[in-house]
Design a protein around this motif. Sequence first.
Motif, PDB file in Angstrom:
ATOM      1  N   SER A 184       3.906 -18.339  13.964  1.00 25.64           N
ATOM      2  CA  SER A 184       3.377 -19.276  12.979  1.00 25.64           C
ATOM      3  C   SER A 184       3.542 -18.757  11.569  1.00 25.64           C
ATOM      4  N   TRP A 185       3.476 -17.449  11.380  1.00 25.89           N
ATOM      5  CA  TRP A 185       3.733 -16.925  10.054  1.00 25.89           C
ATOM      6  C   TRP A 185       5.188 -17.129   9.649  1.00 25.89           C
ATOM      7  N   HIS A 186       6.089 -17.006  10.631  1.00 24.66           N
ATOM      8  CA  HIS A 186       7.492 -17.253  10.317  1.00 24.66           C
ATOM      9  C   HIS A 186       7.684 -18.664   9.773  1.00 24.66           C
ATOM     10  N   LEU A 187       6.935 -19.620  10.323  1.00 22.21           N
ATOM     11  CA  LEU A 187       7.057 -21.004   9.866  1.00 22.21           C
ATOM     12  C   LEU A 187       6.758 -21.136   8.390  1.00 22.21           C
ATOM     13  N   PHE A 188       5.867 -20.285   7.929  1.00 22.78           N
ATOM     14  CA  PHE A 188       5.548 -20.315   6.507  1.00 22.78           C
ATOM     15  C   PHE A 188       6.566 -19.506   5.709  1.00 22.78           C
ATOM     16  N   LEU A 189       6.896 -18.329   6.249  1.00 22.91           N
ATOM     17  CA  LEU A 189       7.708 -17.399   5.478  1.00 22.91           C
ATOM     18  C   LEU A 189       9.148 -17.836   5.302  1.00 22.91           C
ATOM     19  N   VAL A 190       9.694 -18.471   6.334  1.00 25.15           N
ATOM     20  CA  VAL A 190      11.104 -18.847   6.212  1.00 25.15           C
ATOM     21  C   VAL A 190      11.339 -19.848   5.086  1.00 25.15           C
ATOM     22  N   PRO A 191      10.619 -20.977   5.066  1.00 28.55           N
ATOM     23  CA  PRO A 191      10.870 -21.892   3.945  1.00 28.55           C
ATOM     24  C   PRO A 191      10.496 -21.285   2.601  1.00 28.55           C
ATOM     25  N   MET A 192       9.428 -20.495   2.582  1.00 20.88           N
ATOM     26  CA  MET A 192       9.010 -19.861   1.333  1.00 20.88           C
ATOM     27  C   MET A 192      10.116 -18.951   0.811  1.00 20.88           C
ATOM     28  N   VAL A 252      -0.812 -11.844   2.233  1.00 19.60           N
ATOM     29  CA  VAL A 252      -1.385 -11.717   3.577  1.00 19.60           C
ATOM     30  C   VAL A 252      -0.296 -11.961   4.622  1.00 19.60           C
ATOM     31  N   ALA A 253       0.532 -12.956   4.363  1.00 20.46           N
ATOM     32  CA  ALA A 253       1.624 -13.239   5.298  1.00 20.46           C
ATOM     33  C   ALA A 253       2.606 -12.086   5.377  1.00 20.46           C
ATOM     34  N   LEU A 254       2.809 -11.416   4.261  1.00 20.95           N
ATOM     35  CA  LEU A 254       3.818 -10.364   4.223  1.00 20.95           C
ATOM     36  C   LEU A 254       3.270  -9.012   4.635  1.00 20.95           C
ATOM     37  N   ASN A 255       1.965  -8.935   4.846  1.00 18.51           N
ATOM     38  CA  ASN A 255       1.370  -7.656   5.165  1.00 18.51           C
ATOM     39  C   ASN A 255       1.335  -7.439   6.671  1.00 18.51           C
ATOM     40  N   ARG A 256       2.426  -7.772   7.278  1.00 16.98           N
ATOM     41  CA  ARG A 256       2.463  -7.685   8.736  1.00 16.98           C
ATOM     42  C   ARG A 256       3.687  -6.923   9.180  1.00 16.98           C
ATOM     43  N   LYS A 257       3.621  -6.462  10.418  1.00 16.25           N
ATOM     44  CA  LYS A 257       4.814  -5.805  10.947  1.00 16.25           C
ATOM     45  C   LYS A 257       5.641  -6.829  11.691  1.00 16.25           C
ATOM     46  N   LEU A 258       6.038  -7.851  11.006  1.00 15.11           N
ATOM     47  CA  LEU A 258       6.895  -8.853  11.636  1.00 15.11           C
ATOM     48  C   LEU A 258       8.327  -8.384  11.569  1.00 15.11           C
ATOM     49  N   ARG A 259       9.164  -8.965  12.382  1.00 14.33           N
ATOM     50  CA  ARG A 259      10.590  -8.694  12.266  1.00 14.33           C
ATOM     51  C   ARG A 259      11.048  -9.272  10.956  1.00 14.33           C
ATOM     52  N   CYS A 260      11.992  -8.668  10.330  1.00 14.90           N
ATOM     53  CA  CYS A 260      12.560  -9.151   9.069  1.00 14.90           C
ATOM     54  C   CYS A 260      11.567  -9.155   7.901  1.00 14.90           C
ATOM     55  N   ILE A 261      10.467  -8.419   8.034  1.00 11.11           N
ATOM     56  CA  ILE A 261       9.477  -8.501   6.958  1.00 11.11           C
ATOM     57  C   ILE A 261      10.056  -8.004   5.645  1.00 11.11           C
ATOM     58  N   ARG A 262      10.928  -6.992   5.722  1.00 12.73           N
ATOM     59  CA  ARG A 262      11.528  -6.488   4.489  1.00 12.73           C
ATOM     60  C   ARG A 262      12.381  -7.562   3.837  1.00 12.73           C
ATOM     61  N   LEU A 263      13.022  -8.361   4.684  1.00 12.29           N
ATOM     62  CA  LEU A 263      13.858  -9.434   4.172  1.00 12.29           C
ATOM     63  C   LEU A 263      13.015 -10.477   3.459  1.00 12.29           C
ATOM     64  N   TYR A 264      11.922 -10.881   4.075  1.00 16.09           N
ATOM     65  CA  TYR A 264      11.041 -11.858   3.463  1.00 16.09           C
ATOM     66  C   TYR A 264      10.496 -11.347   2.145  1.00 16.09           C
ATOM     67  N   ARG A 265      10.074 -10.080   2.161  1.00 13.90           N
ATOM     68  CA  ARG A 265       9.494  -9.539   0.935  1.00 13.90           C
ATOM     69  C   ARG A 265      10.515  -9.533  -0.184  1.00 13.90           C
ATOM     70  N   THR A 266      11.736  -9.129   0.141  1.00 14.02           N
ATOM     71  CA  THR A 266      12.769  -9.113  -0.877  1.00 14.02           C
ATOM     72  C   THR A 266      13.055 -10.518  -1.371  1.00 14.02           C
ATOM     73  N   ALA A 267      13.111 -11.471  -0.444  1.00 15.11           N
ATOM     74  CA  ALA A 267      13.382 -12.853  -0.842  1.00 15.11           C
ATOM     75  C   ALA A 267      12.325 -13.355  -1.813  1.00 15.11           C
ATOM     76  N   ILE A 268      11.057 -13.076  -1.485  1.00 12.20           N
ATOM     77  CA  ILE A 268       9.988 -13.580  -2.336  1.00 12.20           C
ATOM     78  C   ILE A 268       9.957 -12.852  -3.678  1.00 12.20           C
ATOM     79  N   PHE A 269      10.476 -11.666  -3.723  1.00 12.86           N
ATOM     80  CA  PHE A 269      10.504 -10.938  -4.980  1.00 12.86           C
ATOM     81  C   PHE A 269      11.691 -11.327  -5.854  1.00 12.86           C
ATOM     82  N   LEU A 270      12.699 -11.958  -5.264  1.00 13.44           N
ATOM     83  CA  LEU A 270      13.924 -12.258  -6.001  1.00 13.44           C
ATOM     84  C   LEU A 270      13.725 -13.000  -7.325  1.00 13.44           C
ATOM     85  N   PRO A 271      12.890 -14.032  -7.368  1.00 11.59           N
ATOM     86  CA  PRO A 271      12.776 -14.754  -8.646  1.00 11.59           C
ATOM     87  C   PRO A 271      12.304 -13.869  -9.786  1.00 11.59           C
ATOM     88  N   VAL A 272      11.539 -12.835  -9.484  1.00 12.32           N
ATOM     89  CA  VAL A 272      11.071 -11.951 -10.549  1.00 12.32           C
ATOM     90  C   VAL A 272      12.248 -11.186 -11.139  1.00 12.32           C
TER      91      VAL A 272
END
Lengths: 295, 314, 443
Positions: free
Chosen positions: A32-40, B113-133
């Motif tokens: 469910s977090w992926h659902l949020f993170l991917v589009p974000m 909170v969403a990014l503070n997890r040990k999800l797969r690809c978390i580094r990718l998500y974090r980098t993506a969200i930081f890109l606009p800065v």
Amino acid sequence: MSMRGQTTAAAASPAGLEAEVAAAGHRHWPSSWHLFLVPMSALMAFPFLWMLITSVSTLEESRRFPPQLPSSIQWHNFIDAWTMAPFSRWLLNTVVVAAASVVGNLLFCSLAGYALARMRFIGSGVAFMLILATLMVPFQVVMIPTLLIVRAFGMVDSLGGLVVPNLVTPFGIFLLLQFFRTLPVEIEEAARIDGAGRLGTLVKIVLPQMKAPLATVGIMTLLWRWNDFLWPLILITSEDKMTLPLGLATFQGAHFTNWPVLMAGTLMSQLPMLLVFIFAQRWFVQSLASSGIKG
Amino acid sequence: MGAPSDGPVPAGGTPAGRASRWERLLASDHLSGWIFTSPAMILIAVFGLLPIAWSIVLSFQQNDLLSGGTWIGFDNYTRLMQDPVFAHSVRLTVFYTLLFVPISIALALLCAVALNRKLRCIRLYRTAIFLPVVASTVAEAILFNWLLDKDFGIVNAILAKFGIPAQSFFQDPSQALYCIVGMTVWGWLGFSVIIYLAALQGIPKELVEAAAIDGASRWRIFRRVELPLLGPTTLFLVVYLSINALQLFDEIYVTTKGGPLNATLVVVYYLYQEAFQFFEAGYATAIAYVLFIGILVLTVVQLLIGRRFVHYRS
Amino acid sequence: MSARRNLILVLAVLVAAAAGLLAACGGSDESAQPAGSGSPVALPSPGGGGSVVMWDGATDIERKANDAFVAKYNATDPGFTVQAKFVVSRDYALTKLLTALAGGKAPDISYQFGSSMANLAKSPKVVDLGPIMEQTPGFDWNDFYPAERLATTVNGMVIGVPALVDNLAIVYNKKLFDQAGIAYPTKDWTWTDFRNAAKQLTNASAKQFGWAYVNDGTEDTVWRFLAVLWQANGDLLNADNTKSALDSDAGRKAMQLLYDMAVTDKSVYLDKGDGNYLNLFNSGKIAMLWTGPWDISSINSDVDYGVEILPADVSHATIAGPDNYVVLDNGSQQVANAWAFLQWFLSPEVHLDYAIATGNLPIRKSETELPAYQDYLAKYPASEVFVANLDNVTKARPNIPQYPKISMALGQAVQSVLLGSAQPDQAITVASQAIDAILAAGQ
């Protein structure tokens, strides 16, 4: 001892709850977090995608609207950006200025932030407000007096002039101040009672607990110095002292912009910062040793 | 600093030997405090405070930066108080800040909170969200101009599928400021996110686990344990983002240039116009210092509120 | 208590420091006078071995040409060297010069937009070249086009020499005209022809527009309107620049044309000032632009375009936007050297070579009579119309310090009409009153 405490707690809690609490994640949580993170992430990464597309297009393709995918990949734009101008020189200048700034900030902001957080000294409140006050005036207003002062030090048109005024930022001091305050003070007091000096306590006990905020200050300082345009614009007149943002403006004429080469150059100039950011993630992964109260 | 003595015992009632050592330590804090802060203070005094003092003098002059200035006392300030354009720019800037700061903080907290997890690809998500800065304001502007183009933009294309007529966005005086809010929230999100991430790292796992053992739900744990511990960070972001929002300039400069029809004429853009387009540097500086006082007052209020409601551990 | 004491102490230190700095650095120059006085100037002969620094934000082709020509001049061994320094984008040229004049070291020559002239004239460091020109035989100031001469003259002083001249003409997409079955624009086009063509070339479902107009409220919005105003034989200000002349039949007619096309016909793409109109032109979405030579080099090779002079109401008036080289006073030897270089750089043969290298328009009428001019036309066929169009530039924008404020007032009026939020007559009246207020407020 905290590590032992953790495993004990983990063993004691029921399987379902442990899974919910531990960041390793239960089977249902990640999806469910992926659902949020991917589009974000896609939303955030969009401009870079567009920059990438433009950087491998031809000049003519880049001058159409709405933008379309290029018919073939023009890697030569990256080579052009490197060779059409002293790109490597600008890169070197930017690295030097940014690195010096980061080192200075980590050093001086830690010292100042710690003092403001933990020490009671005359004038500390005023000092803090004065530091914050410098954030409250737009740069355009003070840039000419700043230029005059830098000129008095003989640093016009030099890398020193880019570095010295930015060796310390109120952002760094304020951020570290807040984070210092969140640490439990008992450990530091214990160390001092055992005879450690202020500096020793700071370096050996406190800073190791501050990896993530220090990394944050480092990253933001790097970013701001790397992308700074206005101050280098008025300080630098020699081309061999220009930084990347100034240099990249070469590709952007008043009436003619070489978009593909500009985007290629921009992507190349942002790449080091992204690499630093990815690398710095190691300090943002919650390590067991850095959390909690010891002993 | 006074010589160490067997003076009064501190309120904690510690043994005599310890007391004098503590006293000595406390007494020397004045000196070490200034030693620690002196490099920063010197640099900030020379390159931060001195230029400010200098330019305050400019605000009492009529000065075009070309032919020298003439002293006019408080005339710039009285003119400012009667300037309807300035009043308009203040209203716009405050309105912008009231939208930008809460939205940024709420969204950043959610993302952190969403990014503070040990999800797969978390580094990718974090980098993506930081890109606009990382992206330059110019690239950001081009992108948003394209997305929100009235005739060719993607947003209108999507709205059309829902039967909503094409919006003018940046060209509509009643929509332009909201577009700027969206653009700047997007551009600054990564900044607030990494700061919240750093803060989340500092929350001891034991506290969270202890609450879980006590049977609290995930949401309650967040509200009762983590959120209060994020207080200092939230205070920092509220203060820092407000200071920045009230000085919004770059994004306006590369998109709407204060328009259309002054719909995005924020205070710093107004002062930039006065100084560098209309050659009224004295007046522009007066604008800057009235803004400064406003920001200062707001910050002090925020810090005082923070002192009341924010809890620092121990 | 101690906090308050510290606060007072700190404030006292700050004030003392500021006062000290002001005293040390001489504060403001109270006795500043505008540049020049019209009396004969005794310049030393060029030489002395120093270097003349020229700041320009030229990029790409123009920059290469600048460097090449400067090298050529230095090779003639004039007794000093010229250095062309790149200062990052002409958009920042004014900011950079202002900060250099106020806080740093100013160059000897600086490239500046014509719109900055009226205010730069206030600086005592800007040299009045009028007397110097008079003492330079063969310079022939009248050889330069009138629009350029008007743009550099402020209060009787000539504070710059032309660097670049351009003007607005119709640049159109031939294929779109063919597809709609309309004849191309001609020299005899009237407003009616123009409006009708734009209407026929507009196709809402295909998102195609007949015309594009830059609508960001800045000078880019204003100067196109001024062309329209002058075509109706109107004026912005009265003869001695003391009152607005906008509130006239001509003014209302001009504004009405914009309203008719943008709001009634909906045949105009309103550009946000980011230059996107050119990308759309390249994609075949816009049929006609009012633009100048600078955009020609950005037109894609797969677009078959034509150039024609602007349509007429009473006349085919157009507007020019000249840029200038300003000379700064760093000592009479420096001024003499800078002038020697500029004399050479702007001489007919040399400038024609420069025009051939860059595609810029000739700045002197005599350049069009040189034999090499045919080579220029062969290389840049589109320029022929632009050069001929220079004769249609009969008026110039008022060269007064209040112009930036006037431009802003007018720009917002035009913007409000194009967006449909104001009626033309109303917008003209409001703008005219605002202009009168600005002029009445004086300097």
